[in-house]
Enzyme design. Structure first.
Site, PDB file in Angstrom:
ATOM      1  CG  HIS A  88      82.877 -41.757 -22.579  1.00 33.91           C
ATOM      2  ND1 HIS A  88      84.191 -42.081 -22.849  1.00 33.91           N
ATOM      3  CD2 HIS A  88      82.699 -41.986 -21.270  1.00 33.91           C
ATOM      4  CE1 HIS A  88      84.772 -42.511 -21.736  1.00 33.91           C
ATOM      5  NE2 HIS A  88      83.880 -42.459 -20.760  1.00 33.91           N
ATOM      6  CE  LYS A 126      86.154 -45.830 -37.167  1.00 33.31           C
ATOM      7  NZ  LYS A 126      86.777 -45.171 -36.061  1.00 33.31           N
ATOM      8  NE  ARG A 127      78.255 -51.120 -32.155  1.00 31.72           N
ATOM      9  CZ  ARG A 127      77.475 -51.607 -31.202  1.00 31.72           C
ATOM     10  NH1 ARG A 127      78.000 -52.199 -30.155  1.00 31.72           N
ATOM     11  NH2 ARG A 127      76.158 -51.537 -31.295  1.00 31.72           N
ATOM     12  CE  LYS A 136      81.466 -45.156 -33.884  1.00 28.23           C
ATOM     13  NZ  LYS A 136      82.656 -44.634 -33.186  1.00 28.23           N
ATOM     14  CB  THR A 145      90.486 -45.688 -28.363  1.00 28.09           C
ATOM     15  OG1 THR A 145      89.287 -46.453 -28.540  1.00 28.09           O
ATOM     16  CG2 THR A 145      90.295 -44.714 -27.223  1.00 28.09           C
ATOM     17  CE  LYS A 186      92.359 -49.679 -28.929  1.00 30.20           C
ATOM     18  NZ  LYS A 186      90.940 -50.061 -28.803  1.00 30.20           N
TER      19      LYS A 186
HETATM   20  C1  NBG Z   1      82.670 -43.305 -27.095  1.00 29.89           C
HETATM   21  C2  NBG Z   1      83.011 -42.291 -28.168  1.00 29.89           C
HETATM   22  C3  NBG Z   1      84.413 -42.495 -28.702  1.00 29.89           C
HETATM   23  C4  NBG Z   1      85.397 -42.539 -27.550  1.00 29.89           C
HETATM   24  C5  NBG Z   1      84.950 -43.570 -26.533  1.00 29.89           C
HETATM   25  C6  NBG Z   1      85.852 -43.601 -25.331  1.00 29.89           C
HETATM   26  C7  NBG Z   1      80.448 -43.767 -26.184  1.00 29.89           C
HETATM   27  C8  NBG Z   1      79.233 -43.216 -25.520  1.00 29.89           C
HETATM   28  N1  NBG Z   1      81.404 -42.923 -26.497  1.00 29.89           N
HETATM   29  O1  NBG Z   1      84.756 -41.459 -29.574  1.00 29.89           O
HETATM   30  O2  NBG Z   1      82.073 -42.374 -29.203  1.00 29.89           O
HETATM   31  O3  NBG Z   1      86.676 -42.851 -28.008  1.00 29.89           O
HETATM   32  O4  NBG Z   1      83.653 -43.285 -26.072  1.00 29.89           O
HETATM   33  O5  NBG Z   1      85.945 -42.356 -24.746  1.00 29.89           O
HETATM   34  O6  NBG Z   1      80.517 -44.956 -26.391  1.00 29.89           O
END
Ligand code: NBG
Length: 855
Positions: A387, A588-589, A594, A696, A700
């Site tokens: 991920h 988002k985080r 980001k 994701t 949405k």
């Molecule tokens: C996160 C990514 C996102 C991705 C999500 C689900 C982690 C390690 N990775 O871009 O930063 O959408 O995983 O795949 O949290």
């Protein structure tokens, strides 16, 4: 501003879209069921019940219906001898579950009516449910969407994770500074879970390994841990919706899977002698220590103790899950040798990767399987999803820690690595025709080794997961191809064909049908209810994208949600925003890659521009931010503070009033996302290209009709392909350009020199315009950015601002804007997690649906 709708329209009715008029007898039956739960399980009368009591009674009544499906599903799975999928994930960000379950069972309307008859408002009552935050962000939410889609498609599956007593921290912001408070989702109990005290497995740590020679000379190894705790199962049913076109309400939610979460129990609950001697705290020492394992999600890992706890968590849940699934497999199929035919284990990131060594230990040491056969079974059973490519997020564990905590696993890892490197050496020799030596061969071996020798010896969990899996997937097309070219380039050459792509998806049932019932109804009224079961059918909306009547209805639905969000903003942070302004959203985080900072800097530039030309017609904008920073992530917390500081100045400056507002909503979580997403006009997906694996939230927001401003990163690229390049605002460098620029020059001086607006914005931030009580608060932040613009904030700034101007121009042309908005909703059907899961099932797991009919 000339929008086709006006602010004083009534909020749309939020009744769900998917059901016919309520059947009185159904709602009467639900009223009786809920009353029975209230009386006999909650122990309250309707007169004395609080809203929470009503919630618990309703959840318990709904749960009964889920249980029937659950038992049926288990029986069907067993009788069909079907393959099961095991999704191992340290995170499941499930959020509230009541509407999920009711919606998937087609019960929202009768239950709403049933509660109304007792004077209870379902939409208010739902706020009583805690938001289960057993995850940090996208990765955990993906796991939750996947569980829901697996149930919907009827794929027999177990999610395995940890039942954290405290999920992700609660964020409060005091004077711009993030503070973390413990989250307490279990404090009033959890009506969805079942404790399975009888399902408990020992999990060991530490100790020694003994070797014995059998009569045939073969050696057998046994691990004797010095410490053993018990993993106790808690089960939650996960009921799916229906992916069958034209499903009737009674056909909804045919299949339910299990989310099995482990809780740690000490073998010795307390030392009674110590207790009776008066050492009341010391008597509990073992218990406090061992049970810390399931106490909190993501314990701080800056300390050695924190790191050790995290590794303990990983082994704890991987081991318990493997013991459990092996027991189930042997009970049903008689032998561990057929495991790979009947079980697929998906590793959600590297957190459960120690499972590769644990499965080898269980097969070889406990079940007596021969090594090579065990390794074949392991690889055929496991698959791994990566991920992230960010180097700091690729997990490694110090060898001494591993040797102390998991001595047998470390032996197994050495053996696996030895054989793996022999293979690498052989292929190098094969290529050159002679024994491969020299710096190039050494470099390949070093890169391919599971042990990283560069900064002390560390175990690379990504390498372990890769070696032990037949499939390694990335989560968007770009991410997968970067994986092949960068972090896993060497392993990809050694094990070709294992890497594949599975672009992420989201469950539309939660993120459109439930989160946005008004828009859903408009969609079903327009193109038919088939879209509820087949996300691909959303493309039928394209035919209506240019229709002024449809556009107006679409805009009206969204305005209602913007009014609702405006009320939430006023309630929570006391800022009054105009619902007809453009809602420009980044949720988002908080992370440097980001680039919330880029967004804030654009706000500063816009602020300057408005003041420079006060009489120009500016598009009114509300910039909305929400997100949490990791507790130890100093720079991310500074970005939160800067956002607040900038907001404070801009929101209180009458010269920009009505044209620009900045809002930071604290404590972002799944429930808040469900409120913000339907109200967003502009979706900020502005990560440095090459750094966001997929995203994701981008899906949405587009699904709910927001237009994206974004880089060519992660799934944004595929979103552009699906909605059409005319309906998305793309800016900035590509991943290749970012890499080239990083090789050339990371300083920002040339970018600043070329862009006066950037120079001015940075100067304002640096000189304390937004922090007059502490003028040098952002001095270091700006100085560092100029010296080392790792995330290309300055480098992409001009291009970003330019696209933001295109955004504003488009907004001023409502038919163009709403056309693009509808094209977004219509175009993103492919991003349904039903599609993603169908791909995993078909191409990685080779698992089938146990439901009759098309799925
Ligand atoms: C996160 C990514 C996102 C991705 C999500 C689900 C982690 C390690 N990775 O871009 O930063 O959408 O995983 O795949 O949290």
């Amino acid at each position: 501003m000339d929008l086709p709708v006006s602010a004083d329209l009534p909020a749309p009715d939020l009744a769900p879209a998917d059901l016919a008029p309520v059947d009185q007898s159904a709602s009467d039956a639900w009223r009786a069921r809920i009353a029975a739960k209230l009386t006999y399980q909650v122990g309250k009368t309707p007169a004395s019940a609080s809203e929470r009591d009503w919630f618990v009674a309703t959840a318990l009544a709904v749960r009964d219906t889920v249980l029937d499906r659950w038992f049926d599903s288990t029986r069907r799975t067993y009788e069909s001898g079907a393959k099961r999928v095991y999704y191992l994930s340290l995170e499941f960000l499930i959020g509230r579950l009541l509407f999920d379950a009711m919606g998937n069972l087609g019960l929202i309307d009768p239950i709403r009516a049933a509660l109304a008859a007792d004077g209870v408002d379902l939409d208010r009552m739902k706020e009583q449910e805690p938001d289960a935050a057993l995850g940090n962000g996208g990765l955990g939410r993906l796991a939750a969407c996947f569980m829901e889609s697996m149930a919907t498609l009827g794929i027999p599956a177990y999610g395995y994770g940890i039942r954290y007593e405290h999920g992700l921290f609660r964020q409060i912001v005091v004077d711009g500074v993030q503070q973390e408070l413990p989250e307490d989702w279990l404090s009033f109990g959890n009506p969805w879970e079942f404790e399975r005290a009888e399902v408990a497995y020992p999990v060991g740590f530490g100790g020694t390994v003994t070797v014995q020679q059998g009569p045939d000379g073969a050696l057998t190894y046994a691990w004797n841990p010095s410490e053993t705790l018990s993993a106790v199962a808690y089960d939650m049913p996960v009921v799916g919706g229906s992916a069958v076109a034209g499903a009737k309400p009674q056909e909804e939610g045919q299949h339910a899977n299990t989310l099995r979460l482990w809780s740690a129990r000490a073998a010795t609950p307390m030392y009674l002698d110590d207790f009776n001697r008066g050492d009341h705290v010391g008597a509990m020492r073992d218990r406090v220590r061992t049970e810390a394992v399931s106490r909190v999600l993501y314990p701080g890992d800056e300390s050695d103790a924190g790191q050790e706890l995290r590794l303990r968590q990983e082994f704890f849940f991987a081991s318990a899950s493997l013991q459990d699934l092996l027991r189930r497999h042997v009970e049903q199929f008689g032998s561990v040798l057929t495991l790979a035919d009947k079980a697929a284990i998906q590793l959600n990131d590297t957190h459960p990767a120690i499972g590769v060594a644990e499965l080898m230990r269980l097969l070889v040491d406990v079940h007596g399987v021969e090594w090579a056969e065990a390794w074949r079974i392991t690889i055929a059973t496991f698959s791994y999803t990566n991920h992230t490519l960010l180097p700091e997020a690729l997990e490694t564990w110090a060898v001494p820690l591993m040797e102390r905590l998991l001595p047998r696993h470390m032996q197994i890892i050495y053996l696996l690595n030895g054989r793996h490197l022999e293979g690498v050496r052989a292929s190098l020799n094969g290529a050159s025709g002679a024994a491969a030596t020299g710096p190039a061969a050494d470099a390949t071996l070093r890169a391919a080794s599971v042990i990283d020798e560069r900064h002390g010896r560390r175990v690379r969990m990504g390498h372990l997961a890769f070696m032990g899996s037949h499939s390694i997937n990335g989560v968007s097309a770009l991410h997968t191809s970067l994986m092949q070219q960068t972090v896993f380039a060497d392993l990809n050459a050694i094990y070709p064909g294992r890497i594949n792509n599975k672009t992420n998806g989201i469950t539309f049932r939660r993120w459109l049908h439930r989160a946005n019932p008004g828009l859903t109804r408009l969609i079903t009224d327009t193109v038919g209810s088939r879209v509820l079961h087949d996300a691909g059918a959303l493309v039928d909306l394209r035919a209506h994208a240019a229709d002024p009547g449809f556009q107006a209805a679409f805009a009206r639905e969204r305005l209602g949600r913007k009014q609702a969000l405006a009320r939430i903003i006023a309630d929570r942070v006391g800022i009054h925003v105009d619902p007809t302004a453009m809602f420009d959203v980044q949720i988002k985080r908080i992370h440097l890659y980001k680039r919330q900072l880029l967004n804030v800097m654009q706000a500063v530039a816009l602020y300057d521009a408005i003041r420079a030309e006060p009489t120009r017609e500016w598009v009114p904008r509300v910039k909305i931010f929400a997100g949490k920073a990791a507790p130890g992530y100093r720079l991310a917390k500074q970005v939160i503070r800067l956002t607040h500081d900038v907001a404070q100045v801009i929101n209180n400056d009458p010269s920009v009033a009505g044209r620009l507002k900045i809002v930071f909503l604290p404590n972002y979580n799944v429930s808040l996302a469900e409120q913000i997403i339907p109200a967003a006009d502009l979706s900020e997906q502005i990560s440095t290209a090459g750094m966001e694996a997929s995203g994701t939230g981008n899906m949405k927001l587009a699904l709910n009709g927001a237009l994206t401003i974004g880089t060519l990163d992660g799934a944004n690229i595929e979103i552009r392909d699906h909605v059409g390049p005319a309906n998305i605002f793309i800016f900035g460098m590509t991943a290749d350009q970012v890499a080239a620029r990083a090789r050339r020059d990371l300083t920002a001086y040339s970018d600043v020199a070329a862009c006066p607006a950037l120079a001015q914005a940075l100067q304002a931030i640096r000189s304390g315009v937004f922090s007059s009580t502490e003028p040098d608060r952002y001095e270091a932040l700006v100085a560092d950015l100029l010296e080392r613009d790792t995330f290309m904030v300055a480098a992409d700034f001009a291009s970003y601002v330019e696209q933001q101007e295109v955004v504003a121009r488009t907004w001023r042309d409502p038919p163009a804007w709403w056309h693009a908005a509808v094209m977004n909703t219509a175009g993103v059907g492919w991003f349904s997690s039903d599609r993603t899961i169908a791909e995993y099932a078909g191409e990685i797991w080779h698992a089938r649906s146990v439901l009759a009919g098309p799925a």
